[in-house]
Design an enzyme around this catalytic site. Structure first.
Site, PDB file in Angstrom:
ATOM      1  N   HIS A  44      -8.129 -13.358 -12.737  1.00 59.73           N
ATOM      2  CA  HIS A  44      -7.956 -14.820 -12.740  1.00 59.73           C
ATOM      3  C   HIS A  44      -7.595 -15.334 -14.126  1.00 59.73           C
ATOM      4  O   HIS A  44      -7.830 -16.497 -14.435  1.00 59.73           O
ATOM      5  CB  HIS A  44      -9.212 -15.490 -12.180  1.00 59.73           C
ATOM      6  CG  HIS A  44      -9.481 -15.096 -10.765  1.00 59.73           C
ATOM      7  ND1 HIS A  44      -8.759 -15.615  -9.715  1.00 59.73           N
ATOM      8  CD2 HIS A  44     -10.327 -14.187 -10.235  1.00 59.73           C
ATOM      9  CE1 HIS A  44      -9.180 -15.047  -8.585  1.00 59.73           C
ATOM     10  NE2 HIS A  44     -10.119 -14.181  -8.874  1.00 59.73           N
ATOM     11  N   GLU A  67     -24.786  -8.079 -22.564  1.00 59.89           N
ATOM     12  CA  GLU A  67     -25.671  -7.608 -23.627  1.00 59.89           C
ATOM     13  C   GLU A  67     -24.951  -6.570 -24.505  1.00 59.89           C
ATOM     14  O   GLU A  67     -25.042  -6.609 -25.733  1.00 59.89           O
ATOM     15  CB  GLU A  67     -26.958  -7.047 -23.013  1.00 59.89           C
ATOM     16  CG  GLU A  67     -27.948  -6.449 -23.992  1.00 59.89           C
ATOM     17  CD  GLU A  67     -28.369  -7.372 -25.127  1.00 59.89           C
ATOM     18  OE1 GLU A  67     -28.091  -8.577 -25.086  1.00 59.89           O
ATOM     19  OE2 GLU A  67     -28.963  -6.860 -26.091  1.00 59.89           O
ATOM     20  N   CYS A 104     -35.416 -17.689 -42.587  1.00 60.26           N
ATOM     21  CA  CYS A 104     -36.191 -17.806 -43.821  1.00 60.26           C
ATOM     22  C   CYS A 104     -37.576 -17.199 -43.640  1.00 60.26           C
ATOM     23  O   CYS A 104     -38.206 -17.342 -42.599  1.00 60.26           O
ATOM     24  CB  CYS A 104     -36.371 -19.245 -44.294  1.00 60.26           C
ATOM     25  SG  CYS A 104     -34.835 -20.086 -44.587  1.00 60.26           S
ATOM     26  N   TRP A 112     -32.292 -17.958 -45.188  1.00 62.58           N
ATOM     27  CA  TRP A 112     -31.160 -17.996 -44.255  1.00 62.58           C
ATOM     28  C   TRP A 112     -30.635 -19.419 -44.352  1.00 62.58           C
ATOM     29  O   TRP A 112     -31.308 -20.365 -43.940  1.00 62.58           O
ATOM     30  CB  TRP A 112     -31.645 -17.686 -42.839  1.00 62.58           C
ATOM     31  CG  TRP A 112     -30.526 -17.565 -41.846  1.00 62.58           C
ATOM     32  CD1 TRP A 112     -29.727 -16.489 -41.638  1.00 62.58           C
ATOM     33  CD2 TRP A 112     -30.101 -18.570 -40.919  1.00 62.58           C
ATOM     34  NE1 TRP A 112     -28.833 -16.763 -40.641  1.00 62.58           N
ATOM     35  CE2 TRP A 112     -29.037 -18.035 -40.183  1.00 62.58           C
ATOM     36  CE3 TRP A 112     -30.503 -19.875 -40.644  1.00 62.58           C
ATOM     37  CZ2 TRP A 112     -28.374 -18.744 -39.193  1.00 62.58           C
ATOM     38  CZ3 TRP A 112     -29.850 -20.583 -39.651  1.00 62.58           C
ATOM     39  CH2 TRP A 112     -28.790 -20.005 -38.939  1.00 62.58           C
ATOM     40  N   ASN A 168     -39.500 -23.014 -44.559  1.00 60.07           N
ATOM     41  CA  ASN A 168     -38.718 -22.460 -43.450  1.00 60.07           C
ATOM     42  C   ASN A 168     -38.616 -23.568 -42.400  1.00 60.07           C
ATOM     43  O   ASN A 168     -39.639 -24.063 -41.937  1.00 60.07           O
ATOM     44  CB  ASN A 168     -39.450 -21.227 -42.899  1.00 60.07           C
ATOM     45  CG  ASN A 168     -38.972 -20.779 -41.527  1.00 60.07           C
ATOM     46  OD1 ASN A 168     -39.725 -20.221 -40.763  1.00 60.07           O
ATOM     47  ND2 ASN A 168     -37.719 -21.034 -41.203  1.00 60.07           N
ATOM     48  N   GLY A 169     -37.381 -23.954 -42.055  1.00 58.11           N
ATOM     49  CA  GLY A 169     -37.217 -25.012 -41.057  1.00 58.11           C
ATOM     50  C   GLY A 169     -36.151 -25.999 -41.512  1.00 58.11           C
ATOM     51  O   GLY A 169     -35.359 -25.696 -42.409  1.00 58.11           O
ATOM     52  N   LYS A 198     -33.462 -12.801 -37.715  1.00 52.75           N
ATOM     53  CA  LYS A 198     -34.187 -12.294 -36.551  1.00 52.75           C
ATOM     54  C   LYS A 198     -34.756 -13.414 -35.672  1.00 52.75           C
ATOM     55  O   LYS A 198     -34.567 -13.415 -34.470  1.00 52.75           O
ATOM     56  CB  LYS A 198     -35.306 -11.373 -37.031  1.00 52.75           C
ATOM     57  CG  LYS A 198     -36.121 -10.746 -35.920  1.00 52.75           C
ATOM     58  CD  LYS A 198     -35.312  -9.707 -35.199  1.00 52.75           C
ATOM     59  CE  LYS A 198     -36.064  -9.063 -34.044  1.00 52.75           C
ATOM     60  NZ  LYS A 198     -35.141  -8.461 -33.090  1.00 52.75           N
ATOM     61  N   GLU A 208     -22.437  -8.469 -32.798  1.00 56.46           N
ATOM     62  CA  GLU A 208     -23.330  -8.892 -33.871  1.00 56.46           C
ATOM     63  C   GLU A 208     -23.474  -7.877 -34.996  1.00 56.46           C
ATOM     64  O   GLU A 208     -23.727  -8.267 -36.127  1.00 56.46           O
ATOM     65  CB  GLU A 208     -24.700  -9.340 -33.345  1.00 56.46           C
ATOM     66  CG  GLU A 208     -25.546  -8.271 -32.721  1.00 56.46           C
ATOM     67  CD  GLU A 208     -26.914  -8.827 -32.279  1.00 56.46           C
ATOM     68  OE1 GLU A 208     -27.443  -8.308 -31.301  1.00 56.46           O
ATOM     69  OE2 GLU A 208     -27.447  -9.742 -32.914  1.00 56.46           O
ATOM     70  N   LYS A 243     -24.296  -6.992 -28.514  1.00 56.11           N
ATOM     71  CA  LYS A 243     -24.731  -5.987 -29.496  1.00 56.11           C
ATOM     72  C   LYS A 243     -23.557  -5.583 -30.383  1.00 56.11           C
ATOM     73  O   LYS A 243     -23.670  -5.522 -31.597  1.00 56.11           O
ATOM     74  CB  LYS A 243     -25.263  -4.724 -28.818  1.00 56.11           C
ATOM     75  CG  LYS A 243     -26.643  -4.683 -28.274  1.00 56.11           C
ATOM     76  CD  LYS A 243     -27.785  -4.904 -29.200  1.00 56.11           C
ATOM     77  CE  LYS A 243     -28.040  -6.366 -29.400  1.00 56.11           C
ATOM     78  NZ  LYS A 243     -29.039  -7.011 -28.650  1.00 56.11           N
ATOM     79  N   ARG A 280     -35.690 -12.023 -41.635  1.00 58.87           N
ATOM     80  CA  ARG A 280     -35.632 -13.448 -41.267  1.00 58.87           C
ATOM     81  C   ARG A 280     -34.509 -14.197 -41.982  1.00 58.87           C
ATOM     82  O   ARG A 280     -34.260 -15.368 -41.714  1.00 58.87           O
ATOM     83  CB  ARG A 280     -36.962 -14.130 -41.598  1.00 58.87           C
ATOM     84  CG  ARG A 280     -38.146 -13.516 -40.896  1.00 58.87           C
ATOM     85  CD  ARG A 280     -39.408 -14.231 -41.289  1.00 58.87           C
ATOM     86  NE  ARG A 280     -39.392 -15.593 -40.820  1.00 58.87           N
ATOM     87  CZ  ARG A 280     -39.782 -15.980 -39.625  1.00 58.87           C
ATOM     88  NH1 ARG A 280     -40.232 -15.100 -38.771  1.00 58.87           N
ATOM     89  NH2 ARG A 280     -39.743 -17.249 -39.275  1.00 58.87           N
TER      90      ARG A 280
END
Ligand code: F6R
Length: 610
Positions: free
Chosen positions: A506, A483, A2, A74, A100-101, A605, A490, A487, A27
């Site tokens: 294994h 990583e 947000c 968000w 936001n939160g 983000k 996402e 990438k 965000r």
């Protein structure tokens, strides 16, 4: 997680808010909305979906007024919908809130208000704040906000306006970022600097438990219990262009290409070229004695920053000979880790606002442990609260998928490892000189690697139609594989897994069948032969293998289907180069699949909620 923005002054607020929200869309982008005060009324416009939906709505019926708050969402409580979009109002439409939160005790407050007869229009925790303000109103907005905030538990950055006191806007912060922009006869609030930079470079950063009462010509900072605060403003040095796309199709691609510069900037003024030594003594206040007595390091971070930490473990252990554990912050904060008096906790966070990383840092500090933060944002919560700060100088990172922040974190870790190695005498002068030479070459080597982007684009287009893919590697290559896999997941939404190459047999080898793509990293010379054997094992099961290895390792061409080579550097430094083709692979695969690269679904983000 947000983005919020607010304006009070004499200009028309609508376009200021929309521009600000555009800069904050990274965000969250599930829905957006603005509330504008005009002539005794507050009008609201909200739309589910991207900000462009709201813009269309506003084109049809614009809002005018010079006091306004806005939000890009968000979703946490309640699915993305018009009714769950912010801003939220109380029943009479007098108190308007953007948030936001997460308000953790919102259900309890909501139930109390329902008992008193309140009828809610949304499923959100934010609407409860507007209703609570209306319920607690004592004739003064500021004291009402103070009382309401005292009832709220959780995390919040709030922007509040009230119909009957239109000369002010209130900003409150607890564990979610919020800044106040200082203008000329106008003032602003926002979740992050890019939203304000075209209007002002002078800002106040609110700390936890603080609020600002903002009029068009005054900003009063206090604690949420009303104690006045004196604070110097913060001057933002970087310019608007740094936060714009600069001709690139996406922020992510721009940021991938900015890596050589980010390396150079992160190295700048940290190498004493006369004596070939790393000098961090201006930034890190730990004494030589303290550095010598560190007996373990815990690296704590989330997501990509955690992956940088995995490389950091190998680098710090090898350079400074200190045992290192690496933890995901959301696990670490609850696992009751064992700290010795000489443990150093290193938190890594691009934004410096990630809720779990911040909480892990605070938990460690409660135990009396020193925390060193590697962060990209000067003035962020992590930067302000850590005992020691080592900044990465990557510049603002806007794309949700982190690229230049990751590689700058690696550079910062190498610098830290070498600095510790000098003081602890775990590497001799000659070795330190070799590392410094090699690090200085990394920016030019990264530039060279980026020239191969068109070839990597072709590879990616071939991989883009697969639904499953594997990455394998050993040691640092395994950390880089993780990583690369993140990438790819996402932004392209291709399911991928990263495995330590020796671990495949294994269990996971059962998934390797005819034509399954495997990206195999073989950049570590000391275990190169072992890696080649692992590649042969997957080839024997008919996997389609893309190998990534060092320039000159031509023999690998016989064991794989395709090869990308990277410039040679010292083994510990290879991740800073090996990751670049993986970033490009993910980028071009996402592009080929027609995805919104900079705004992948369900993500945001900065993760400022737990
Ligand atoms: C992935 C990504 C995230 C972040 C994570 C931590 O591309 O960007 O995994 O790395 O959310 O964020 P920071 O570094 O801001 O703490």
């Amino acid at each position: 997680m947000c983005g919020i923005v607010g304006y009070i002054g004499s200009r028309n607020a609508e376009s200021i808010l929309i521009n600000g929200l555009t800069k904050l869309e990274y965000r969250g982008y599930d829905s957006a909305g603005i509330a504008v005060y005009n002539d005794g009324n507050i009008q609201l416009k909200k739309a589910v979906g991207r900000l462009s939906q709201l813009e269309e709505l506003l084109e049809q019926s614009p809002l005018s007024g010079s006091l306004a708050i806005g939000h890009t969402r968000w979703a946490t409580h309640g699915k993305p919908s018009d009714s769950n979009s912010h801003p939220h109002m109380d029943e009479k439409g007098e108190f308007v809130v953007v948030h936001n939160g997460i308000i953790e005790n919102f259900q309890e407050i909501k139930n109390e208000l329902i008992e008193k007869g309140a009828e809610f229009a949304s499923e959100t925790d934010t609407e409860v704040i507007a209703y609570l303000l209306a319920d607690m109103y004592d004739g003064d907005l500021v004291s009402t906000v103070q009382k309401a905030v005292a009832r709220m538990e959780g995390a919040y950055a709030l922007g509040i306006i009230y119909k009957h006191e239109p000369d002010k806007m209130i900003a409150v912060r607890l564990a979610s970022p919020l800044i106040v922009g200082i203008g000329e006869k106008e003032n602003f609030i926002a979740s992050d600097i890019p939203a304000l930079i075209e209007h002002t470079r002078d800002i106040y950063i609110l700390n936890d438990g603080e609020m600002a009462v903002i009029t068009s010509d005054n900003i009063q900072l206090t604690t949420t219990t009303g104690k006045p605060i004196q604070r110097d403003s913060f001057h933002v040095e970087w310019d608007v262009e740094t936060a714009e796309k600069d001709g690139f199709e996406h922020f992510m691609l721009k940021e991938i290409y900015e890596q050589p510069k980010a390396y150079r900037d992160t190295l700048l003024n940290r190498i004493d070229h006369d004596v070939n030594k790393i000098d961090l003594s201006n930034e890190i206040s730990l004494s030589q004695e303290q550095i010598r007595s560190i007996d373990k390091i815990h690296i704590v971070a989330c997501g990509t920053a955690y992956h940088a930490g995995l490389v950091g473990k190998v680098a710090l252990e090898n350079l400074a000979r200190i045992p290192v554990e690496v933890d995901v912050a959301s696990e670490y904060r609850y696992r009751n880790p064992i700290h010795t008096p000489n443990t150093l906790v290193v938190v890594i966070s691009q934004s410096g606002e990630t809720a779990d990383t911040l909480a892990a840092m605070k938990e460690s500090q409660k135990n009396g442990v020193k925390v060193l933060a590697i962060t990209n944002v000067k003035g962020s919560s992590v930067a302000r609260d850590a005992d020691e700060v080592l900044l990465t100088l990557a510049g603002p990172e806007i794309a949700v998928a982190s690229t230049k922040a990751y590689t700058s974190q690696l550079i910062a870790i190498y610098l830290l490892g070498l600095y510790f190695a000098q003081i602890r005498e775990t590497k001799n002068n000659q070795e330190i000189t070799q590392y410094i030479q090699a690090i200085k070459e990394l920016p030019a080597q990264a530039e060279k690697l980026l020239e191969f982007a068109p070839i990597i684009k072709e590879f990616s287009e071939r991989y883009a139609h697969y639904e499953d893919l594997f990455f394998i590697g050993r040691s640092m290559d395994y950390a880089v594989s993780l990583e690369g896999s993140l990438k790819l997941k996402e932004i392209s939404y291709i399911h991928s897994e990263a495995y330590p190459a020796g671990e495949l047999k294994h269990g996971t080898l059962a998934l390797i069948t005819d034509g399954i793509p495997v990206i195999a990293l073989a950049t570590q010379e000391d275990i190169y032969d072992k890696m080649v054997s692992n590649i042969k094992e997957v080839k024997a099961r008919e996997a389609y293998v893309l190998g990534i290895t060092l320039d000159g390792n031509t023999d690998l061409f016989h064991s794989v289907d395709e090869v990308i080579t990277i410039p040679r550097t010292l083994a510990l430094l290879t991740p800073a180069l090996a990751v670049i083709p993986l970033q490009l692979l993910a980028y071009y695969a996402a592009l080929a699949r027609g995805n919104d690269v900079d705004k992948p679904r369900n993500l945001a983000k900065s993760v400022t909620v737990e």
